[in-house]
Design a protein around this motif. Structure first.
Motif, PDB file in Angstrom:
ATOM      1  N   PHE A   1      12.496  12.326  -2.398  1.00  0.00           N
ATOM      2  CA  PHE A   1      11.813  11.159  -2.932  1.00  0.00           C
ATOM      3  C   PHE A   1      11.535  11.328  -4.423  1.00  0.00           C
ATOM      4  CE2 PHE A   1       9.731  10.584   1.488  1.00  0.00           C
ATOM      5  CZ  PHE A   1      10.936  10.134   1.979  1.00  0.00           C
ATOM      6  N   GLN A   2      11.820  12.499  -4.960  1.00  0.00           N
ATOM      7  CA  GLN A   2      11.448  12.765  -6.350  1.00  0.00           C
ATOM      8  C   GLN A   2      12.603  13.275  -7.205  1.00  0.00           C
ATOM      9  OE1 GLN A   2       8.227  15.592  -5.406  1.00  0.00           O
ATOM     10  NE2 GLN A   2       6.761  13.987  -5.897  1.00  0.00           N
TER      11      GLN A   2
ATOM     12  N   GLY B   1       3.706   5.798  -5.640  1.00  0.00           N
ATOM     13  CA  GLY B   1       3.544   5.863  -7.096  1.00  0.00           C
ATOM     14  C   GLY B   1       2.535   6.915  -7.514  1.00  0.00           C
TER      15      GLY B   1
ATOM     16  N   LEU C   1       4.053  11.742   4.953  1.00  0.00           N
ATOM     17  CA  LEU C   1       5.179  11.867   4.018  1.00  0.00           C
ATOM     18  C   LEU C   1       4.695  12.082   2.593  1.00  0.00           C
ATOM     19  CD1 LEU C   1       7.816   9.274   5.251  1.00  0.00           C
ATOM     20  CD2 LEU C   1       7.879  11.754   5.411  1.00  0.00           C
ATOM     21  N   CYS C   2       3.505  11.589   2.258  1.00  0.00           N
ATOM     22  CA  CYS C   2       2.951  11.815   0.913  1.00  0.00           C
ATOM     23  C   CYS C   2       2.139  13.111   0.864  1.00  0.00           C
ATOM     24  CB  CYS C   2       2.088  10.637   0.487  1.00  0.00           C
ATOM     25  SG  CYS C   2       3.046   9.164   0.148  1.00  0.00           S
TER      26      CYS C   2
ATOM     27  N   PRO D   1       8.354  15.376   0.238  1.00  0.00           N
ATOM     28  CA  PRO D   1       9.817  15.467   0.356  1.00  0.00           C
ATOM     29  C   PRO D   1      10.523  15.385  -0.999  1.00  0.00           C
ATOM     30  CG  PRO D   1       8.963  14.136   2.125  1.00  0.00           C
ATOM     31  CD  PRO D   1       7.795  14.444   1.225  1.00  0.00           C
TER      32      PRO D   1
ATOM     33  N   MET E   1       6.862   9.324  -7.153  1.00  0.00           N
ATOM     34  CA  MET E   1       8.169   9.272  -6.520  1.00  0.00           C
ATOM     35  C   MET E   1       9.093   8.357  -7.309  1.00  0.00           C
ATOM     36  SD  MET E   1       7.372   9.290  -2.489  1.00  0.00           S
ATOM     37  CE  MET E   1       6.319  10.585  -1.791  1.00  0.00           C
TER      38      MET E   1
ATOM     39  N   THR F   1       0.851  -1.208   0.000  1.00  0.00           N
ATOM     40  CA  THR F   1       0.000   0.000   0.000  1.00  0.00           C
ATOM     41  C   THR F   1       0.877   1.245   0.000  1.00  0.00           C
ATOM     42  OG1 THR F   1      -0.182   0.349   2.408  1.00  0.00           O
ATOM     43  CG2 THR F   1      -1.760  -1.167   1.422  1.00  0.00           C
TER      44      THR F   1
ATOM     45  N   ARG G   1       2.787   7.282   6.493  1.00  0.00           N
ATOM     46  CA  ARG G   1       2.783   7.245   5.028  1.00  0.00           C
ATOM     47  C   ARG G   1       2.070   8.472   4.459  1.00  0.00           C
ATOM     48  NH1 ARG G   1      -1.347   3.132   3.545  1.00  0.00           N
ATOM     49  NH2 ARG G   1      -2.617   4.910   4.130  1.00  0.00           N
TER      50      ARG G   1
ATOM     51  N   ILE H   1      11.328   3.836   0.619  1.00  0.00           N
ATOM     52  CA  ILE H   1      11.242   4.494   1.934  1.00  0.00           C
ATOM     53  C   ILE H   1       9.790   4.535   2.419  1.00  0.00           C
ATOM     54  CG2 ILE H   1      11.519   6.694   3.161  1.00  0.00           C
ATOM     55  CD1 ILE H   1      14.134   5.482   2.684  1.00  0.00           C
ATOM     56  N   ILE H   2       8.885   4.958   1.538  1.00  0.00           N
ATOM     57  CA  ILE H   2       7.468   5.053   1.947  1.00  0.00           C
ATOM     58  C   ILE H   2       6.958   3.661   2.319  1.00  0.00           C
ATOM     59  CG2 ILE H   2       5.133   5.698   1.219  1.00  0.00           C
ATOM     60  CD1 ILE H   2       6.818   8.117   1.499  1.00  0.00           C
TER      61      ILE H   2
ATOM     62  N   VAL I   1       8.352  18.170   5.317  1.00  0.00           N
ATOM     63  CA  VAL I   1       7.093  17.857   6.004  1.00  0.00           C
ATOM     64  C   VAL I   1       6.579  19.101   6.729  1.00  0.00           C
ATOM     65  CG1 VAL I   1       6.089  16.572   7.935  1.00  0.00           C
ATOM     66  CG2 VAL I   1       7.448  15.380   6.225  1.00  0.00           C
TER      67      VAL I   1
ATOM     68  N   MET J   1      16.868   8.455 -10.452  1.00  0.00           N
ATOM     69  CA  MET J   1      16.357   7.110 -10.266  1.00  0.00           C
ATOM     70  C   MET J   1      15.141   6.963 -11.173  1.00  0.00           C
ATOM     71  SD  MET J   1      17.740   5.429  -7.554  1.00  0.00           S
ATOM     72  CE  MET J   1      16.462   4.477  -6.729  1.00  0.00           C
ATOM     73  N   PRO J   2      14.846   5.729 -11.617  1.00  0.00           N
ATOM     74  CA  PRO J   2      13.597   5.566 -12.365  1.00  0.00           C
ATOM     75  C   PRO J   2      12.400   5.950 -11.491  1.00  0.00           C
ATOM     76  CG  PRO J   2      14.647   3.436 -11.912  1.00  0.00           C
ATOM     77  CD  PRO J   2      15.595   4.495 -11.473  1.00  0.00           C
ATOM     78  N   LYS J   3      11.437   6.623 -12.098  1.00  0.00           N
ATOM     79  CA  LYS J   3      10.220   7.032 -11.389  1.00  0.00           C
ATOM     80  C   LYS J   3       9.193   5.909 -11.437  1.00  0.00           C
ATOM     81  CE  LYS J   3      10.307  11.582 -10.290  1.00  0.00           C
ATOM     82  NZ  LYS J   3      11.381  12.101 -11.143  1.00  0.00           N
ATOM     83  N   PHE J   4       8.379   5.814 -10.410  1.00  0.00           N
ATOM     84  CA  PHE J   4       7.271   4.867 -10.404  1.00  0.00           C
ATOM     85  C   PHE J   4       5.984   5.697 -10.372  1.00  0.00           C
ATOM     86  CE2 PHE J   4       4.409   2.313  -7.440  1.00  0.00           C
ATOM     87  CZ  PHE J   4       3.852   1.573  -8.458  1.00  0.00           C
ATOM     88  N   VAL J   5       5.224   5.623 -11.450  1.00  0.00           N
ATOM     89  CA  VAL J   5       3.998   6.413 -11.543  1.00  0.00           C
ATOM     90  C   VAL J   5       2.813   5.466 -11.545  1.00  0.00           C
ATOM     91  CG1 VAL J   5       2.717   8.087 -12.902  1.00  0.00           C
ATOM     92  CG2 VAL J   5       5.208   8.174 -12.848  1.00  0.00           C
ATOM     93  N   TYR J   6       1.893   5.720 -10.650  1.00  0.00           N
ATOM     94  CA  TYR J   6       0.763   4.820 -10.488  1.00  0.00           C
ATOM     95  C   TYR J   6      -0.504   5.651 -10.443  1.00  0.00           C
ATOM     96  CZ  TYR J   6      -2.282   1.310  -8.492  1.00  0.00           C
ATOM     97  OH  TYR J   6      -3.314   0.439  -8.280  1.00  0.00           O
TER      98      TYR J   6
ATOM     99  N   LEU K   1      12.236   5.349  -7.303  1.00  0.00           N
ATOM    100  CA  LEU K   1      12.281   4.048  -6.634  1.00  0.00           C
ATOM    101  C   LEU K   1      12.749   4.159  -5.198  1.00  0.00           C
ATOM    102  CD1 LEU K   1      13.475   1.363  -9.170  1.00  0.00           C
ATOM    103  CD2 LEU K   1      11.212   1.773  -8.209  1.00  0.00           C
ATOM    104  N   PHE K   2      13.659   5.100  -4.939  1.00  0.00           N
ATOM    105  CA  PHE K   2      14.118   5.294  -3.580  1.00  0.00           C
ATOM    106  C   PHE K   2      12.965   5.746  -2.680  1.00  0.00           C
ATOM    107  CE2 PHE K   2      15.577   8.085  -0.241  1.00  0.00           C
ATOM    108  CZ  PHE K   2      16.466   7.257   0.408  1.00  0.00           C
ATOM    109  N   GLY K   3      12.209   6.729  -3.143  1.00  0.00           N
ATOM    110  CA  GLY K   3      11.055   7.196  -2.383  1.00  0.00           C
ATOM    111  C   GLY K   3      10.051   6.073  -2.154  1.00  0.00           C
TER     112      GLY K   3
ATOM    113  N   ALA L   1       3.921   1.532  -1.304  1.00  0.00           N
ATOM    114  CA  ALA L   1       4.527   1.699  -2.623  1.00  0.00           C
ATOM    115  C   ALA L   1       3.535   2.325  -3.599  1.00  0.00           C
ATOM    116  CB  ALA L   1       5.023   0.352  -3.136  1.00  0.00           C
ATOM    117  N   LEU L   2       2.274   1.883  -3.532  1.00  0.00           N
ATOM    118  CA  LEU L   2       1.281   2.441  -4.451  1.00  0.00           C
ATOM    119  C   LEU L   2       1.006   3.912  -4.150  1.00  0.00           C
ATOM    120  CD1 LEU L   2      -1.236  -0.507  -4.839  1.00  0.00           C
ATOM    121  CD2 LEU L   2       0.738   0.078  -6.244  1.00  0.00           C
ATOM    122  N   SER L   3       0.955   4.257  -2.844  1.00  0.00           N
ATOM    123  CA  SER L   3       0.800   5.673  -2.471  1.00  0.00           C
ATOM    124  C   SER L   3       1.933   6.503  -3.051  1.00  0.00           C
ATOM    125  CB  SER L   3       0.832   5.844  -0.949  1.00  0.00           C
ATOM    126  OG  SER L   3      -0.422   5.637  -0.398  1.00  0.00           O
TER     127      SER L   3
END
Lengths: 205, 205, 205
Positions: free
Chosen positions: C144-145, A23, A136-137, C141, A27, A17, A133, A34-35, C135, C195-200, A29-31, A19-21
């Motif tokens: 993360f981006q 996304g 931070l988002c 943050p 963010m 959950t 979560r 962490i999330i 925050v 870093m590669p981004k993850f977009v969801y 991959l590092f973000g 990781a999807l937030s």
């Protein structure tokens, strides 16, 4: 032990959950990682910091970190099919909620805290990974607005303490509360049970 | 003791500001109670965590939690008449600010910390419950932008340390600073005293 | 010792990024100072709280606070010419990132923690002051981006542990990693490595 297995399922579900937030906020991959870790392990960490219970779980068992990181990376990979598993996912998340709660209650009870602190320890462990979560988002925490979620941690904790008080063994109480709390969460999802909302408009400040 | 009574008034007043903030973000009753507890007890908890001062106040005295929860629920109930009490409310909040500050200073001083840490302990206790409230409600913390509020905690703490240094008894210093800090806050509200703002536009990052 | 000198440069540089962030949100001088202190000292504080490593650095050495407060006030004063120093500033911030990371790794290693915890300790120290800043400023943050930033703390920490494992002295390992990590950060800025981004998008929740 059963609770350990469920714990691993729970941190994986929570990591996903998270990781999807991440996304949804685009963010990297590092973000995402962490999330995911904060979502899965943040509730227990917050509990341990509040109760002064050192070392934190993942500091003692770094393998939990490996677990959540893997779950987060898998989530980014299967995200495109995620809507097919929406139901599975909600179920796992509900299982995680109850499992975290019972662990939190057990930790505080073993440390000799009073009943209200045991309930709060369960709630922090179960529900506050999601709060961290959302902070931070940069969102208002979902659990303060959504259907019955965090309140279930209090019911579960109270039932756990009550059963132990009645002389039920810890293993039996854990299993009963795991089943009961999980059922309650499924019912809350199905019937969209909600707490009453408090809406306040006047600018008193 | 006088400070204990004022402390109970203070956590009630702070719990109410928290509840109203939660109401502005359309939270459910659970969210309202959590935000109220964080506002009332979060500053002191943050202080204790930063100073490593365990157990936290509300973990030792869970009755404080009961108090803040009641105050939060009362706030949701009287909210519709709240604008009539706006002035009373600001006064109680100011009293709470100074009372929290003096408790925070006393805790750090008793633990043998240096003067700057005593001042910061007072500031964390007095003003950071509101910061945590604003972070959870997804707002830029008010105290970083509003009229003289958090700075008053520093003046109050400095006066407290100064009086003790001059040989004044703890009780007398507490009463003098309570009165003086409170007066300063009332004057700041009345004359809308503000710190200079720092506005920066260029995107350096 | 060299690391101490670089540490002072680092907290000054971080305090300045904090002050500018606060200025972008139109905070008053009090808010500017608080955000600056959180940015400069928050990462190390978070590490110490997570590892149960008391007293926190600035509680033991309140002079660090004086340093960050001065740097923050200077930043508000020189802000109008800040765009001329943009490059200098990014360089100092990068030096600070690596310096904080190495200090964080050393603290966790001295306390006898396992390698993954040493890496996380470095990352918390190096990168989470900025997370706390964002925050409090109500932003997602940056780290993360943005381009390679926090990940560099992990590479630096891994190199540090690896060199120590190979029998290199602590001083030599620190210097090599300081140079290498700093170079990596400069390259990341120059080539805009990301870093590669993850977009969801799908609303699974």
């Amino acid at each position: 032990m059963l609770l350990s297995l469920i714990y691993l399922i729970a941190i994986s579900a929570e990591a996903m959950t998270g990781a999807l937030s991440a996304g949804r906020r685009r963010m990297d991959l590092f973000g995402v990682v962490i999330i995911a870790c904060v979502t899965a392990l943040g509730g227990g960490s917050l509990r341990d910091i509040v109760l002064g219970h050192y070392p934190l779980g993942w500091v003692k068992h770094p393998e939990y970190l490996g677990f959540t990181i893997c779950a987060a990376l898998i989530a980014t990979w299967v995200a495109r099919w995620m809507h097919h598993f929406r139901r599975t996912f909600l179920v796992l998340d509900g299982l995680g909620l109850i499992c975290f709660t019972l662990i939190g209650c057990a930790v505080a009870r073993d440390a000799g805290h009073a009943a209200p602190i045991v309930l709060i320890s369960g709630m922090l462990t179960g529900a506050f990974g999601g709060v961290l979560r959302d902070v931070l988002c940069n969102e208002v925490p979902l659990i303060f607005q959504k259907e019955l979620y965090a309140v279930i941690t209090l019911f579960t904790g109270a039932a756990y303490l009550g059963l132990l008080e009645l002389g039920v063994s810890i293993n039996a109480a854990t299993l009963w509360c795991l089943g009961g709390g999980f059922l309650l969460r499924l019912l809350a999802i199905h019937f969209k049970w909600e707490m009453p909302k408090f809406v306040y408009r006047d600018e008193v400040h």
